[in-house]
Design a protein around this motif. Structure first.
Motif, PDB file in Angstrom:
ATOM      1  N   GLU A  77       0.768  -1.053  -0.008  1.00 55.13           N
ATOM      2  CA  GLU A  77      -0.055  -0.102  -0.015  1.00 55.13           C
ATOM      3  C   GLU A  77       0.774   1.143   0.035  1.00 55.13           C
ATOM      4  N   ASP A  78       2.015   1.305   0.765  1.00 57.12           N
ATOM      5  CA  ASP A  78       2.905   2.451   0.862  1.00 57.12           C
ATOM      6  C   ASP A  78       3.503   2.665  -0.562  1.00 57.12           C
ATOM      7  N   GLN A  79       3.913   1.439  -1.328  1.00 59.64           N
ATOM      8  CA  GLN A  79       4.431   1.573  -2.571  1.00 59.64           C
ATOM      9  C   GLN A  79       3.414   2.339  -3.463  1.00 59.64           C
ATOM     10  N   ARG A  80       2.266   1.830  -3.443  1.00 58.55           N
ATOM     11  CA  ARG A  80       1.354   2.226  -4.292  1.00 58.55           C
ATOM     12  C   ARG A  80       1.022   3.809  -4.121  1.00 58.55           C
ATOM     13  N   ARG A  81       1.266   4.105  -2.734  1.00 59.86           N
ATOM     14  CA  ARG A  81       0.970   5.532  -2.448  1.00 59.86           C
ATOM     15  C   ARG A  81       2.057   6.481  -3.102  1.00 59.86           C
ATOM     16  N   GLU A  82       3.220   5.873  -3.007  1.00 61.93           N
ATOM     17  CA  GLU A  82       4.503   6.617  -3.435  1.00 61.93           C
ATOM     18  C   GLU A  82       4.355   6.733  -4.981  1.00 61.93           C
ATOM     19  N   TRP A  83       3.691   5.809  -5.553  1.00 63.86           N
ATOM     20  CA  TRP A  83       3.643   5.920  -6.897  1.00 63.86           C
ATOM     21  C   TRP A  83       2.689   6.936  -7.338  1.00 63.86           C
ATOM     22  N   LEU A  84       1.632   7.028  -6.751  1.00 66.86           N
ATOM     23  CA  LEU A  84       0.549   8.020  -6.976  1.00 66.86           C
ATOM     24  C   LEU A  84       1.205   9.328  -6.941  1.00 66.86           C
ATOM     25  N   LEU A  85       1.602   9.552  -5.599  1.00 64.61           N
ATOM     26  CA  LEU A  85       2.389  10.909  -5.373  1.00 64.61           C
ATOM     27  C   LEU A  85       3.398  11.346  -6.408  1.00 64.61           C
ATOM     28  N   ARG A 139      -3.693  -4.199 -10.188  1.00 66.19           N
ATOM     29  CA  ARG A 139      -4.900  -3.969  -9.244  1.00 66.19           C
ATOM     30  C   ARG A 139      -5.906  -3.203 -10.161  1.00 66.19           C
ATOM     31  N   SER A 140      -7.160  -2.990  -9.737  1.00 64.26           N
ATOM     32  CA  SER A 140      -8.361  -2.507 -10.293  1.00 64.26           C
ATOM     33  C   SER A 140      -8.416  -1.088 -10.223  1.00 64.26           C
ATOM     34  N   ARG A 141      -9.447  -0.541 -11.180  1.00 63.37           N
ATOM     35  CA  ARG A 141      -9.870   0.844 -10.940  1.00 63.37           C
ATOM     36  C   ARG A 141     -10.464   1.155  -9.643  1.00 63.37           C
ATOM     37  N   LYS A 142     -11.203   0.089  -9.109  1.00 62.76           N
ATOM     38  CA  LYS A 142     -11.586   0.226  -7.873  1.00 62.76           C
ATOM     39  C   LYS A 142     -10.692   0.521  -6.506  1.00 62.76           C
ATOM     40  N   SER A 143      -9.668  -0.037  -6.615  1.00 64.16           N
ATOM     41  CA  SER A 143      -8.499  -0.154  -6.092  1.00 64.16           C
ATOM     42  C   SER A 143      -7.644   1.378  -6.155  1.00 64.16           C
ATOM     43  N   LEU A 144      -7.653   1.892  -7.326  1.00 65.56           N
ATOM     44  CA  LEU A 144      -6.858   3.197  -7.677  1.00 65.56           C
ATOM     45  C   LEU A 144      -7.886   4.229  -6.899  1.00 65.56           C
ATOM     46  N   GLU A 145      -9.197   4.167  -6.920  1.00 69.64           N
ATOM     47  CA  GLU A 145     -10.083   5.064  -6.479  1.00 69.64           C
ATOM     48  C   GLU A 145      -9.867   4.941  -4.726  1.00 69.64           C
ATOM     49  N   ARG A 146      -9.896   3.896  -4.309  1.00 73.38           N
ATOM     50  CA  ARG A 146      -9.594   3.825  -2.791  1.00 73.38           C
ATOM     51  C   ARG A 146      -8.278   4.380  -2.606  1.00 73.38           C
ATOM     52  N   LEU A 204      -6.524   6.618  -3.959  1.00 73.88           N
ATOM     53  CA  LEU A 204      -6.478   8.000  -4.001  1.00 73.88           C
ATOM     54  C   LEU A 204      -7.410   8.784  -2.960  1.00 73.88           C
ATOM     55  N   SER A 205      -8.474   8.204  -2.586  1.00 72.23           N
ATOM     56  CA  SER A 205      -9.225   8.592  -1.476  1.00 72.23           C
ATOM     57  C   SER A 205      -8.532   8.733  -0.107  1.00 72.23           C
ATOM     58  N   ASP A 206      -7.752   7.471   0.092  1.00 64.51           N
ATOM     59  CA  ASP A 206      -6.858   7.471   1.341  1.00 64.51           C
ATOM     60  C   ASP A 206      -5.779   8.746   1.409  1.00 64.51           C
ATOM     61  N   THR A 207      -5.255   8.865   0.039  1.00 68.86           N
ATOM     62  CA  THR A 207      -4.181  10.148   0.045  1.00 68.86           C
ATOM     63  C   THR A 207      -5.065  11.500   0.367  1.00 68.86           C
ATOM     64  N   VAL A 208      -6.247  11.562  -0.172  1.00 69.48           N
ATOM     65  CA  VAL A 208      -6.921  12.737   0.083  1.00 69.48           C
ATOM     66  C   VAL A 208      -7.152  12.854   1.858  1.00 69.48           C
ATOM     67  N   ASN A 209      -7.737  11.857   2.249  1.00 67.25           N
ATOM     68  CA  ASN A 209      -7.952  11.860   3.809  1.00 67.25           C
ATOM     69  C   ASN A 209      -6.825  12.189   4.591  1.00 67.25           C
ATOM     70  N   ASP A 210      -5.449  11.613   4.220  1.00 69.83           N
ATOM     71  CA  ASP A 210      -4.310  11.923   4.952  1.00 69.83           C
ATOM     72  C   ASP A 210      -4.003  13.233   4.692  1.00 69.83           C
ATOM     73  N   GLY A 211      -4.461  14.012   3.963  1.00 70.60           N
ATOM     74  CA  GLY A 211      -3.910  15.349   3.458  1.00 70.60           C
ATOM     75  C   GLY A 211      -2.845  15.475   2.618  1.00 70.60           C
ATOM     76  N   LEU A 212      -2.603  14.546   1.961  1.00 69.84           N
ATOM     77  CA  LEU A 212      -1.492  14.728   0.838  1.00 69.84           C
ATOM     78  C   LEU A 212      -1.907  15.000  -0.271  1.00 69.84           C
ATOM     79  N   VAL A 213      -2.988  15.003  -0.717  1.00 74.63           N
ATOM     80  CA  VAL A 213      -3.634  15.135  -2.068  1.00 74.63           C
ATOM     81  C   VAL A 213      -5.007  15.867  -2.000  1.00 74.63           C
ATOM     82  N   VAL A 258       1.288  -1.155 -13.384  1.00 70.30           N
ATOM     83  CA  VAL A 258       2.415  -1.242 -12.287  1.00 70.30           C
ATOM     84  C   VAL A 258       1.921  -2.247 -11.132  1.00 70.30           C
ATOM     85  N   THR A 259       0.944  -2.114 -10.772  1.00 69.25           N
ATOM     86  CA  THR A 259       0.129  -2.893  -9.686  1.00 69.25           C
ATOM     87  C   THR A 259      -0.446  -4.031  -9.867  1.00 69.25           C
TER      88      THR A 259
END
Length: 328
Positions: A259-267, A290-297, A299-308, A287-288
């Motif tokens: 999950e951390d690796q996916r987050r870093e890739w998104l950032l 994983r599905s579109r739903k996983s991507l949306e989740r 991205l939402s996590d990065t928003v909730n954590d104040g990164l995006v 790269v991962t």
């Protein structure tokens, strides 16, 4: 044509006498350095909550702002620490518009509330100021109001939360009362749909002395209180939230590392500029795996954590790296 509010005609006005140097007039009568001293604000909770200030505490729905507010109330009523921060001692008034008396009592019992905490429910807006004044007269220095949306909706205005006029009507008297009485008044509120900032009118922030945002950092499993605005010295506070309901079913350490690796890739992708889900989907799947739903989740996590940050552009959500992440 002369203006109705014209102060006077320059042709007829006699020049005003100039005061001699060193003399005082009727308007300017006291030099700044001769003004009486102003006492420093008193912390009700060390480096977090100040007496004599209006504070708006906001968070996404379901994150636990009511629980945090009641923990604050309990700390002040019993002069116990609030997650390592020293609290002063005072009676507490909690005005609830969300839970109802019986549910509120059961919830308070589960949290172990003790001491002089008085709860009132569904108080009409016109009766709120006299109620608070009566509490202050009986030794109350902390008042908590849950929530701003419920207060603003009592005005009968359409779309009340977003109205500047309603914010003035609801919050200005509370701010004046806090300043005049030296009482801490805390109003609970929620974030907007993107969970980026508080919901509603810009006057909410302008009228408050402090804005405290509660967030859940899923990566560190910590609840965090950060100041969005403060006229005083407020320091961020965080505490363990590993038992938070929103973290139930958390993955194993290996899954967390992925999950951390996916987050870093998104950032990293967002450092090149704003993107939509459609922009990221193809490369994300390569790269991962994983599905579109996983991507949306993710991205939402990065928003909730104040990164995006997330903003609606046309029919799509556009994601942009937050300023704090750009510095990382």
């Amino acid at each position: 044509m002369t203006l109705a509010l014209q102060i006077g005609s320059s042709a007829d006005a006699s020049p005003s006498p100039t005061p001699a140097e060193g003399t005082t007039g009727r308007f300017f009568h006291t030099a700044w350095e001769e003004l009486p001293p102003v006492p420093e604000p008193v912390s009700l909770v060390d480096r977090l909550l100040l007496a004599g200030a209006l504070t708006v505490l906001y968070a996404p729905s379901g994150l636990g702002k009511t629980e945090v507010a009641l923990q604050l109330a309990n700390a002040v009523a019993n002069q116990t620490d609030f997650y390592g921060r020293t609290a002063g001692k005072s009676n507490v008034l909690y005005v609830d518009y969300e839970m109802g008396e019986q549910n509120f009592r059961r919830y308070g019992n589960r949290l172990g509330l003790r001491g002089m905490i008085r709860a009132e429910h569904d108080v009409p807006l016109l009766d709120l100021k006299p109620l608070i004044q009566a509490a202050i007269a009986d030794g109350c220095q902390l008042v908590i109001l849950d929530s701003y949306a419920s207060l603003s909706n009592q005005t009968g205005h359409e779309n009340a939360v977003n109205s500047n006029g309603v914010a003035e009507l609801v919050l200005k008297p509370l701010a004046d009362l806090a300043h005049q009485s030296g009482t801490a008044i805390v109003v609970l509120h929620h974030t907007n749909k993107g969970n980026v900032q508080y919901d509603g009118s810009q006057r909410i922030k302008a009228l408050s002395d402090m804005m405290l945002k509660l967030t859940l950092n899923r990566r560190t499993r910590m609840l965090e209180l950060n100041s969005d605005k403060s006229r005083y010295g407020v320091e961020p506070l965080s505490w363990d939230a590993s038992g938070h309901p929103l973290l139930h079913g958390t993955q194993s350490e290996d899954a967390s590392e992925h999950e951390d690796q996916r987050r870093e890739w998104l950032l990293e992708q967002l450092r090149n500029g704003p993107c939509t889900v459609d922009d990221l989907e193809g490369e994300y799947q390569k790269v991962t795996g994983r599905s579109r739903k996983s991507l949306e989740r993710d991205l939402s996590d990065t928003v909730n954590d104040g990164l995006v940050t997330r903003a609606r552009v046309g029919r799509s959500n556009q994601f942009t790296l937050a300023a704090t992440s750009m510095l990382a």
